[in-house]
Write a protein that holds these residues in place. Structure first.
Motif, PDB file in Angstrom:
ATOM      1  N   SER B 263      32.366  63.214  64.195  1.00 53.30           N
ATOM      2  CA  SER B 263      31.730  63.831  65.358  1.00 53.30           C
ATOM      3  C   SER B 263      30.809  62.898  66.127  1.00 53.30           C
ATOM      4  O   SER B 263      30.406  63.212  67.227  1.00 53.30           O
ATOM      5  N   SER B 265      29.592  59.526  68.146  1.00 55.69           N
ATOM      6  CA  SER B 265      30.080  58.379  68.902  1.00 55.69           C
ATOM      7  C   SER B 265      29.291  57.171  68.434  1.00 55.69           C
ATOM      8  O   SER B 265      28.103  57.257  68.178  1.00 55.69           O
ATOM      9  N   LYS B 266      29.967  56.058  68.321  1.00 55.61           N
ATOM     10  CA  LYS B 266      29.287  54.846  67.867  1.00 55.61           C
ATOM     11  C   LYS B 266      29.089  53.911  69.043  1.00 55.61           C
ATOM     12  O   LYS B 266      30.023  53.618  69.784  1.00 55.61           O
ATOM     13  N   LYS B 272      37.582  53.930  73.351  1.00 55.47           N
ATOM     14  CA  LYS B 272      37.026  55.262  73.338  1.00 55.47           C
ATOM     15  C   LYS B 272      37.950  56.180  72.581  1.00 55.47           C
ATOM     16  O   LYS B 272      38.862  56.763  73.124  1.00 55.47           O
ATOM     17  N   GLU B 273      37.730  56.264  71.299  1.00 54.47           N
ATOM     18  CA  GLU B 273      38.520  57.197  70.530  1.00 54.47           C
ATOM     19  C   GLU B 273      37.929  58.569  70.733  1.00 54.47           C
ATOM     20  O   GLU B 273      36.715  58.736  70.755  1.00 54.47           O
ATOM     21  N   ARG B 274      38.807  59.535  70.868  1.00 56.65           N
ATOM     22  CA  ARG B 274      38.322  60.887  71.069  1.00 56.65           C
ATOM     23  C   ARG B 274      37.540  61.337  69.827  1.00 56.65           C
ATOM     24  O   ARG B 274      37.944  61.072  68.696  1.00 56.65           O
ATOM     25  N   LEU B 275      36.408  61.988  70.062  1.00 59.13           N
ATOM     26  CA  LEU B 275      35.630  62.501  68.938  1.00 59.13           C
ATOM     27  C   LEU B 275      36.418  63.603  68.252  1.00 59.13           C
ATOM     28  O   LEU B 275      37.203  64.298  68.880  1.00 59.13           O
ATOM     29  N   LYS B 276      36.209  63.717  66.944  1.00 59.94           N
ATOM     30  CA  LYS B 276      36.925  64.763  66.215  1.00 59.94           C
ATOM     31  C   LYS B 276      35.919  65.769  65.682  1.00 59.94           C
ATOM     32  O   LYS B 276      35.426  65.649  64.567  1.00 59.94           O
ATOM     33  N   PRO B 277      35.579  66.740  66.513  1.00 58.48           N
ATOM     34  CA  PRO B 277      34.537  67.687  66.084  1.00 58.48           C
ATOM     35  C   PRO B 277      35.026  68.613  64.986  1.00 58.48           C
ATOM     36  O   PRO B 277      36.224  68.759  64.773  1.00 58.48           O
ATOM     37  N   ILE B 278      34.055  69.214  64.300  1.00 59.94           N
ATOM     38  CA  ILE B 278      34.386  70.283  63.363  1.00 59.94           C
ATOM     39  C   ILE B 278      34.476  71.551  64.202  1.00 59.94           C
ATOM     40  O   ILE B 278      33.619  71.795  65.044  1.00 59.94           O
TER      41      ILE B 278
END
Ligand SMILES: Nc1ncnc2c1ncn2[C@@H]1O[C@H](COP(=O)(O)OP(=O)(O)OP(=O)(O)O)[C@@H](O)[C@H]1O
Ligand SMILES: Nc1ncnc2c1ncn2[C@@H]1O[C@H](COP(=O)(O)OP(=O)(O)OP(=O)(O)O)[C@@H](O)[C@H]1O
Ligand code: SF4
Ligand SMILES: [Mg+2]
Ligand SMILES: [Mg+2]
Lengths: 336, 337
Positions: B263, B265-266, B272-278
């Motif tokens: 979740s 961002s670094k 820009k990898e899409r964030l993978k939220p819960i």
């Protein structure tokens, strides 16, 4: 490059001073808070322009000026080439429709006594769009777009979680089909796992509806993730503007360098090797900002000239296209 | 650094703190186990409401009773169970041997006394020192926390300080009696980024100088990566993963921890990898589901997950996880994607 038809919004020499009544503050000489002090930037159609900076540096004031919620002390704001400060009432009405805002606090920004249906439909009523039936259809459609259950129109904000409330705020901003959405710390109040849901939603909506974002936040990792270009503010001034990747890779202003370095990266091995620059001192008050370059009392690279003269925001084309910084020694590395 | 041979300075066993409210029983802390070693920084992460602060406040004996109640457990510090200690002895430990830094410095600074008086009072509460000795000690503390112009600052009131300076003053109070454990609950969340870095460096430096231990509670995975040696991940009142910082980030075994890492961002990431939220939100602590508290949001949930809460198992050395599927992550038969 910047050209007339790609630029949606441009801010020129914008200033907002808040004048202090004498006697109200104990300091009698207190004159004004230079909340926004001569800033310049533009936002291209379809892009996300990020504005970062620490508390009190003037980000929200800039947003309120663009929304014309407050009157600037001086300067100009061009939207689609027209100076909005000189718009007539009817034109202003149209402008207000095209520019919307999403606030930080999904708790405070939604009225607890209105159902989410009422909240989302309010802009339609203000702008007298549609009749009751078409509005309900539109509201349900918009709720679905932002990932809420359309059957929940009659529920109240307290029945929703923080992330869901922020979705309500987004639905309200979206319903008038705006061109530009100003997002003032839209995810700061949310848990990390929920932040990611909202950020993904905002990115998807931008693509789908060709939206332009002004994205304000103090979290530089979030801003970098969503923005194409970023402006860094310090005490009412923009000290650096650059494409997001360039800003991270080749920061030119020592404040940007310090800010980047202050943010720990969620990667233990990397973090343990990383050299950090810890900027000394506190952020000074905008009431009597330091002379010359406002950053000079905290700047590890400061020389005599920095306290005497104010550096201009200048282009440094050798550092990538459109990389601007306001520092006499832009690009000079900081030695701890 | 922290290894098994190191002395355990604190041990928390099966701690349960519930709140008995009109709406029902809030299981704020529901079976927390961990130990803290001398000289280490232990990070606690988890979503809002997951029981991080209540865990800390229970250790310090600061739970409002009622509605709060410590239902069970042990808190073993310097060989004694704090939950069985006489009130008079507790005073010796709490605020003295174990002290706390809060997010809001005004929770421990008194607005009507100057900083000097508050420091001197804190010193004299636990140390038998003369007025002059206490005054000198207070000056020394201000120096340790990086407050300059100390004699003048002794006479200042909290409201005359900036946020960062107040935080420094509170840290000075917290270390007045050289505690062996410093609990920092979101110590910098309210501060600006550059000031956050100053304060965290200060806490870390003090820890190293005095060989004390720190429990660092935060939402910020970057802060955890930088400062913590071991990490406890909490979800809905329970620890779900407890391991070294490297295992937590590079070999996560609990789906919630996995989700948390996906979740954020670094700053250093180029692509820009899409964030993978819960998906979804945490459950209410009043009507917890019968099975795994994370099952509703978990994309790996299988049948047993809905029946009972998974036991905590040491899946590999010093890597504790409460998940029915952790073994499969570990042996590679289940992808973390
Ligand atoms: N109506 C007002 N009257 C007087 N001063 C104001 C007013 N609004 C803002 N200010 C001051 O202007 C400065 C800039 O405030 P602003 O809210 O724009 O900061 P910000 O960058 O949005 O900060 P934050 O990150 O805390 O939201 C601050 O010093 C603030 O106190
Ligand atoms: N006095 C109280 N009465 C009832 N419930 C309470 C009380 N104090 C805390 N709680 C509940 O206990 C749970 C755990 O709270 P806690 O403050 O430990 O969360 P946290 O993990 O520190 O969250 P945050 O990250 O937001 O600080 C929450 O659900 C909270 O609502
Ligand atoms: S026990 Fe089951 S539901 Fe819980 S985290 Fe593991 S896989 Fe998911
Ligand atoms: Mg603001
Ligand atoms: Mg807390």
């Amino acid at each position: 490059m910047k050209s007339e038809d790609t630029v949606l919004l441009e801010v020129k020499n914008l200033k907002k001073y808040f004048y202090l009544r004498t006697g109200f503050f104990f300091n009698k000489t207190a004159g004004s808070i230079k909340a926004v002090d001569n800033i310049n930037f533009f936002i291209r159609r379809g892009e996300t322009f990020g504005l970062v900076g620490e508390s009190g540096c003037g980000k929200s004031t800039a947003a309120r000026l663009i929304l014309r919620l407050i009157q600037p002390t001086s300067g100009e704001i061009f939207y689609k080439g027209k100076n909005i400060l000189t718009l007539k009432r009817s034109q202003m009405f149209k402008y207000r429709k095209e520019i919307q805002i999403i606030f930080q606090d999904p708790y405070a920004s939604l009225s607890p006594r209105m159902t989410i249906g009422d909240i989302v439909s309010e802009p339609l009523e203000v702008h007298r769009i549609g009749d009751k039936n078409s509005r309900i259809k539109e509201i349900k459609h918009t709720l679905k777009i932002v990932g809420l259950n359309p059957e929940h129109v009659n529920r109240y904000p307290h029945e929703f979680s923080g992330g869901q409330r922020q979705r309500v705020g987004i639905a309200r901003a979206l319903i008038l089909q705006p061109e530009l959405i100003i997002c003032d710390e839209p995810v700061s109040a949310l848990d990390v796992s929920v932040q990611a849901q909202i950020l993904n939603l905002m990115i998807d909506l931008q693509k789908e509806f060709n939206l332009t974002y002004l994205f304000i936040a103090h979290d530089l990792s979030v801003v970098k993730y969503v923005s194409n270009r970023i402006g860094v503010m310090y005490l009412g001034k923009i000290v650096e503007v650059a494409p997001a990747e360039d800003l991270y890779k080749k920061p030119l202003h020592p404040y940007t360098m310090g800010l980047l370095s202050a943010i720990p990266i969620p990667d233990p091995d990397l973090e343990k090797q990383r050299q950090r620059i810890i900027l000394p001192g506190d952020v000074p008050s905008p009431i009597n900002p330091p002379s010359g370059c406002r950053f000079h009392p905290r700047c590890p690279n400061a020389q005599d000239i920095c306290s005497k003269q104010e550096p201009e925001l200048k282009n440094y084309p050798e550092n990538g296209n459109n990389h601007f910084a306001a520092c006499f020694f832009a690009g000079k590395p900081i030695n701890n | 650094m922290a290894n098994n041979l190191q002395e355990k300075i604190l041990e928390v066993k099966n701690l349960k703190t519930y709140f008995h409210t009109d709406a029902g029983v809030v299981k704020a802390v529901d079976g927390v186990n961990f130990d803290l070693k001398r000289g280490e920084t232990l990070g606690i992460v988890g979503e809002t409401g997951s029981g991080k602060s209540i865990t800390a406040l229970t250790i310090l004996g600061l739970i409002p009773i009622p509605p709060g109640k410590v239902e069970s457990g042990e808190i073993i510090f310097e060989g004694q169970d704090l939950l069985k200690c006489k009130i008079s002895n507790l005073k010796h430990f709490r605020g003295n041997r174990i002290s706390m830094i809060f997010q809001d410095p005004m929770t421990s600074l008194n607005p009507v006394f100057n900083i000097g008086n508050q420091l001197i009072e804190a010193i004299q509460a636990h140390q038998n020192l003369s007025k002059k000795q206490s005054y000198d000690k207070a000056l020394e503390l201000l120096d340790m926390v990086g407050i300059s112009d100390r004699k003048k600052r002794m006479k200042s009131y909290p409201h005359e300080f900036s946020g960062g300076m107040r935080q420094r003053a509170m840290i000075a109070m917290a270390i007045a009696n050289s505690p062996s454990i410093l609990i920092a609950d979101e110590p910098t969340t309210a501060l600006d980024v550059t000031i956050q870095a100053q304060i965290l460096e200060l806490i870390d430096g003090l820890k190293k100088k005095t060989n004390s231990s720190v429990i660092l509670i935060t939402h910020d995975l970057g802060v955890i990566a930088k400062y913590a040696e071991r990490v406890m991940v909490m979800y809905a009142g329970k620890p779900v993963e407890f391991a070294s910082v490297n295992d937590i980030f590079y070999r996560p075994l609990h789906p919630y921890n996995l989700g948390l890492i996906g979740s954020v961002s670094k700053l250093n990431e180029e692509k820009k990898e899409r964030l993978k939220p819960i998906k979804g939100t945490p459950p209410s602590l009043i009507d917890l589901p019968k099975g795994c508290t994370f099952a509703l949001r978990c994309k790996f949930a299988i049948k047993p997950c809905w029946d009972s809460f998974p036991p905590t198992i040491e899946e590999e050395q010093n890597h504790f996880v409460a998940c029915f599927r952790a073994k499969e992550f570990l042996n590679g038969s289940l992808k973390r994607e």
